[in-house]
Design a protein around this motif. Structure first.
Motif, mmCIF file in Angstrom:
data_model
loop_
_atom_site.group_PDB
_atom_site.id
_atom_site.type_symbol
_atom_site.label_atom_id
_atom_site.label_comp_id
_atom_site.label_asym_id
_atom_site.label_seq_id
_atom_site.Cartn_x
_atom_site.Cartn_y
_atom_site.Cartn_z
ATOM 1 N N TYR A 172 0.228 9.653 -22.011
ATOM 2 C CA TYR A 172 1.343 10.248 -21.283
ATOM 3 C C TYR A 172 1.402 9.720 -19.853
ATOM 4 C CZ TYR A 172 1.730 13.434 -25.213
ATOM 5 O OH TYR A 172 1.891 13.945 -26.468
ATOM 6 N N ARG A 173 2.581 9.272 -19.463
ATOM 7 C CA ARG A 173 2.755 8.785 -18.096
ATOM 8 C C ARG A 173 2.643 9.933 -17.098
ATOM 9 N NH1 ARG A 173 8.217 9.318 -16.330
ATOM 10 N NH2 ARG A 173 7.991 7.475 -15.004
ATOM 11 N N CYS A 174 3.013 11.132 -17.545
ATOM 12 C CA CYS A 174 2.933 12.305 -16.672
ATOM 13 C C CYS A 174 2.808 13.562 -17.525
ATOM 14 C CB CYS A 174 4.174 12.404 -15.781
ATOM 15 S SG CYS A 174 4.179 13.840 -14.679
ATOM 16 N N THR A 175 1.940 14.468 -17.105
ATOM 17 C CA THR A 175 1.823 15.774 -17.749
ATOM 18 C C THR A 175 2.238 16.846 -16.751
ATOM 19 O OG1 THR A 175 0.031 15.122 -19.256
ATOM 20 C CG2 THR A 175 0.224 17.466 -18.746
ATOM 21 N N PHE A 176 3.160 17.697 -17.164
ATOM 22 C CA PHE A 176 3.549 18.861 -16.368
ATOM 23 C C PHE A 176 2.847 20.080 -16.952
ATOM 24 C CE2 PHE A 176 6.959 15.960 -15.448
ATOM 25 C CZ PHE A 176 7.390 16.289 -14.173
ATOM 26 N N TYR A 177 2.071 20.784 -16.132
ATOM 27 C CA TYR A 177 1.436 22.024 -16.595
ATOM 28 C C TYR A 177 2.124 23.188 -15.894
ATOM 29 C CZ TYR A 177 -1.823 25.444 -18.251
ATOM 30 O OH TYR A 177 -2.337 26.543 -18.895
ATOM 31 N N VAL A 178 2.781 24.055 -16.680
ATOM 32 C CA VAL A 178 3.577 25.155 -16.138
ATOM 33 C C VAL A 178 2.949 26.490 -16.519
ATOM 34 C CG1 VAL A 178 5.885 26.158 -16.005
ATOM 35 C CG2 VAL A 178 5.625 23.702 -16.472
ATOM 36 N N GLY A 179 2.564 27.285 -15.534
ATOM 37 C CA GLY A 179 1.922 28.562 -15.845
ATOM 38 C C GLY A 179 2.019 29.551 -14.706
ATOM 39 N N ASP A 180 1.350 30.675 -14.882
ATOM 40 C CA ASP A 180 1.406 31.717 -13.856
ATOM 41 C C ASP A 180 0.078 32.411 -13.604
ATOM 42 O OD1 ASP A 180 1.439 34.783 -15.140
ATOM 43 O OD2 ASP A 180 1.923 33.197 -16.555
ATOM 44 N N GLY A 181 -0.819 32.452 -14.613
ATOM 45 C CA GLY A 181 -1.964 33.346 -14.550
ATOM 46 C C GLY A 181 -3.283 32.708 -14.183
ATOM 47 N N GLY A 182 -4.295 33.569 -14.062
ATOM 48 C CA GLY A 182 -5.630 33.109 -13.725
ATOM 49 C C GLY A 182 -6.219 32.173 -14.761
ATOM 50 N N ASN A 183 -5.878 32.396 -16.040
ATOM 51 C CA ASN A 183 -6.433 31.521 -17.087
ATOM 52 C C ASN A 183 -5.712 30.178 -17.167
ATOM 53 O OD1 ASN A 183 -4.045 32.364 -18.265
ATOM 54 N ND2 ASN A 183 -4.968 33.039 -20.186
ATOM 55 N N ASP A 184 -4.737 29.960 -16.270
ATOM 56 C CA ASP A 184 -4.078 28.652 -16.182
ATOM 57 C C ASP A 184 -4.736 27.752 -15.136
ATOM 58 O OD1 ASP A 184 -1.943 29.004 -18.108
ATOM 59 O OD2 ASP A 184 -1.076 30.451 -16.712
ATOM 60 N N LEU A 185 -5.721 28.271 -14.413
ATOM 61 C CA LEU A 185 -6.379 27.452 -13.403
ATOM 62 C C LEU A 185 -7.316 26.419 -14.032
ATOM 63 C CD1 LEU A 185 -6.867 26.903 -10.386
ATOM 64 C CD2 LEU A 185 -8.777 28.529 -10.502
ATOM 65 N N CYS A 186 -8.079 26.826 -15.024
ATOM 66 C CA CYS A 186 -9.075 25.952 -15.626
ATOM 67 C C CYS A 186 -8.486 24.616 -16.115
ATOM 68 C CB CYS A 186 -9.792 26.673 -16.764
ATOM 69 S SG CYS A 186 -11.239 25.800 -17.412
ATOM 70 N N PRO A 187 -7.372 24.606 -16.833
ATOM 71 C CA PRO A 187 -6.836 23.324 -17.319
ATOM 72 C C PRO A 187 -6.335 22.391 -16.229
ATOM 73 C CG PRO A 187 -5.323 25.108 -17.828
ATOM 74 C CD PRO A 187 -6.596 25.747 -17.362
ATOM 75 N N THR A 188 -6.064 22.908 -15.033
ATOM 76 C CA THR A 188 -5.591 22.017 -13.968
ATOM 77 C C THR A 188 -6.679 21.034 -13.534
ATOM 78 O OG1 THR A 188 -6.232 23.500 -12.128
ATOM 79 C CG2 THR A 188 -4.051 23.835 -13.117
ATOM 80 N N SER A 189 -7.935 21.355 -13.861
ATOM 81 C CA SER A 189 -9.038 20.479 -13.448
ATOM 82 C C SER A 189 -9.081 19.174 -14.241
ATOM 83 C CB SER A 189 -10.372 21.215 -13.588
ATOM 84 O OG SER A 189 -10.643 21.530 -14.946
ATOM 85 N N CYS A 190 -8.375 19.116 -15.365
ATOM 86 C CA CYS A 190 -8.386 17.871 -16.143
ATOM 87 C C CYS A 190 -7.098 17.059 -15.948
ATOM 88 C CB CYS A 190 -8.632 18.152 -17.629
ATOM 89 S SG CYS A 190 -7.280 18.985 -18.490
ATOM 90 N N LEU A 191 -6.247 17.497 -15.022
ATOM 91 C CA LEU A 191 -5.022 16.755 -14.746
ATOM 92 C C LEU A 191 -5.295 15.583 -13.809
ATOM 93 C CD1 LEU A 191 -2.490 19.710 -14.267
ATOM 94 C CD2 LEU A 191 -2.918 18.355 -16.328
ATOM 95 N N ARG A 192 -4.463 14.541 -13.908
ATOM 96 C CA ARG A 192 -4.630 13.325 -13.121
ATOM 97 C C ARG A 192 -3.718 13.340 -11.890
ATOM 98 N NH1 ARG A 192 -2.280 9.877 -17.830
ATOM 99 N NH2 ARG A 192 -0.789 11.560 -17.411
ATOM 100 N N GLY A 193 -3.867 12.317 -11.072
ATOM 101 C CA GLY A 193 -3.034 12.214 -9.889
ATOM 102 C C GLY A 193 -1.565 12.008 -10.198
ATOM 103 N N SER A 194 -1.271 11.486 -11.384
ATOM 104 C CA SER A 194 0.125 11.264 -11.792
ATOM 105 C C SER A 194 0.746 12.518 -12.409
ATOM 106 C CB SER A 194 0.206 10.117 -12.800
ATOM 107 O OG SER A 194 -0.601 10.406 -13.942
ATOM 108 N N ASP A 195 -0.052 13.566 -12.576
ATOM 109 C CA ASP A 195 0.420 14.792 -13.222
ATOM 110 C C ASP A 195 0.895 15.822 -12.199
ATOM 111 O OD1 ASP A 195 -0.342 13.643 -15.638
ATOM 112 O OD2 ASP A 195 -2.338 14.548 -15.575
ATOM 113 N N VAL A 196 1.537 16.869 -12.710
ATOM 114 C CA VAL A 196 2.081 17.918 -11.847
ATOM 115 C C VAL A 196 1.682 19.287 -12.395
ATOM 116 C CG1 VAL A 196 4.164 18.879 -10.774
ATOM 117 C CG2 VAL A 196 4.092 16.442 -11.379
#
Length: 243
Positions: A172-196
Motif C-alpha cells: 500500500y502506498r498509503c494507509t489511513f487509520y481512522v479511529g477514536d478510542g484508546g484501543n486504536d493507539l496500539c496499531p498506530t505504532s506500526c504505521l509508516r511515514g507515508s501513512d496517516v
C-alpha cells in the motif's frame, strides 16, 4: 500501489456504541444493576456475552435485535465516505477492526447499503444458537499488554498487511487509520511515514496522540490529521488518491 483505509467502528463509522445500543431492544431499555456491575476492565467480550444472554432470557427475538441495531446513527459524512470507497475499489482497499461483533457490524452496514465498501471485518465472532440467543467469542489470542484480552488491533493490522503482501504482492502506498478510542493507539505504532492516523476530534485517541507527542516516549512515524466528520476524511483520501 493501492491505498488502504482502516476503520474502527463504534464512534467512528457509527456515532454511538453498537454494544450498548442493543439495550434499546429490551422492554424497559435497561439492564439490571447486577449485570452492569459484573463488567471487569479488559473483559468486555465476556460481559457482552452475559448481556446477550440476558436479552435472550427476556424473549427478545433475533429479528427484534436486528431491527433495533439497524437504527444506530452513522457519524456525519460516513455513508458518503463509504460510498466513495465502494466506487473506487480498484485503487482503495478498506477493512474494519472493531471490538464489536460480526453480526452487529454486518447488519448495520447492510442496512445502510454500504457493505460493498468493506473488504473484510475483523471483530469478535458472533452467532445465534438454537434458542435464538446470541453468543460472542474473542477475536483472537495475543500477548500485547496494552490491549483488551480479546483484540489487539496492531496484531490484526500487521497480519493483514503481511498476508496481502505474501498472497498478492500488495504494497500500500498509503494507509489511513481512522479511529477514536484508546484501543486504536496500539496499531498506530506500526504505521509508516507515508501513512496517516486520523483520530476523531475530542475523543480519547486524539488526546493520547497529543500526550505521545509531548512525552516523545514512542516514535510515531505517521502524519496525524484529526477529523470531526466523514467529509474531512474523504477530502484527505481524495487528495492522497489523486496525488
Amino acid at each position: 500501489m493501492k491505498t488502504l483505509v482502516v476503520f474502527d467502528f463504534d464512534y467512528t463509522v457509527v456515532n454511538d456504541n453498537s454494544d450498548t445500543w442493543v439495550i434499546r431492544c429490551l422492554p424497559d431499555q435497561s439492564l439490571p444493576d447486577s449485570l452492569t456491575q459484573s463488567y471487569q476492565k479488559g473483559q468486555w467480550t465476556a460481559y457482552m456475552g452475559r448481556v446477550m444472554s440476558y436479552i435472550g432470557d427476556q424473549a427478545v427475538s433475533p429479528a427484534s435485535v436486528r431491527s433495533v441495531m439497524e437504527t444506530i446513527p452513522f457519524t456525519d459524512g460516513m455513508t458518503e465516505l463509504l460510498t466513495f470507497i465502494s466506487e473506487h475499489k480498484s485503487t482503495i482497499d478498506c477493512i474494519v477492526i472493531s471490538d464489536s461483533n460480526t453480526i452487529f457490524i454486518d447488519w448495520i452496514l447492510q442496512a445502510a447499503g454500504v457493505q460493498a465498501a468493506v473488504d473484510h471485518v475483523f471483530t469478535n465472532p458472533a452467532r445465534f444458537d438454537e434458542r435464538g440467543y446470541m453468543e460472542v467469542q474473542r477475536h483472537h489470542l495475543h500477548d500485547c499488554t496494552r490491549c483488551p484480552v480479546n483484540l489487539c488491533k496492531r496484531k490484526v493490522l500487521e497480519v493483514y498487511l503481511a498476508e496481502r503482501r505474501a498472497e498478492r504482492g500488495v504494497e500500500y502506498r498509503c494507509t489511513f487509520y481512522v479511529g477514536d478510542g484508546g484501543n486504536d493507539l496500539c496499531p498506530t505504532s506500526c504505521l509508516r511515514g507515508s501513512d496517516v492516523v486520523m483520530p476523531r476530534k475530542g475523543f480519547t485517541l486524539e488526546k493520547l496522540l497529543v500526550k505521545l507527542k509531548d512525552n516523545d516516549l514512542v516514535s510515531l512515524k505517521a502524519r496525524v490529521v484529526a477529523w470531526s466528520s466523514g467529509s474531512e476524511i474523504l477530502h484527505e483520501l481524495k487528495t492522497s488518491v489523486s496525488a
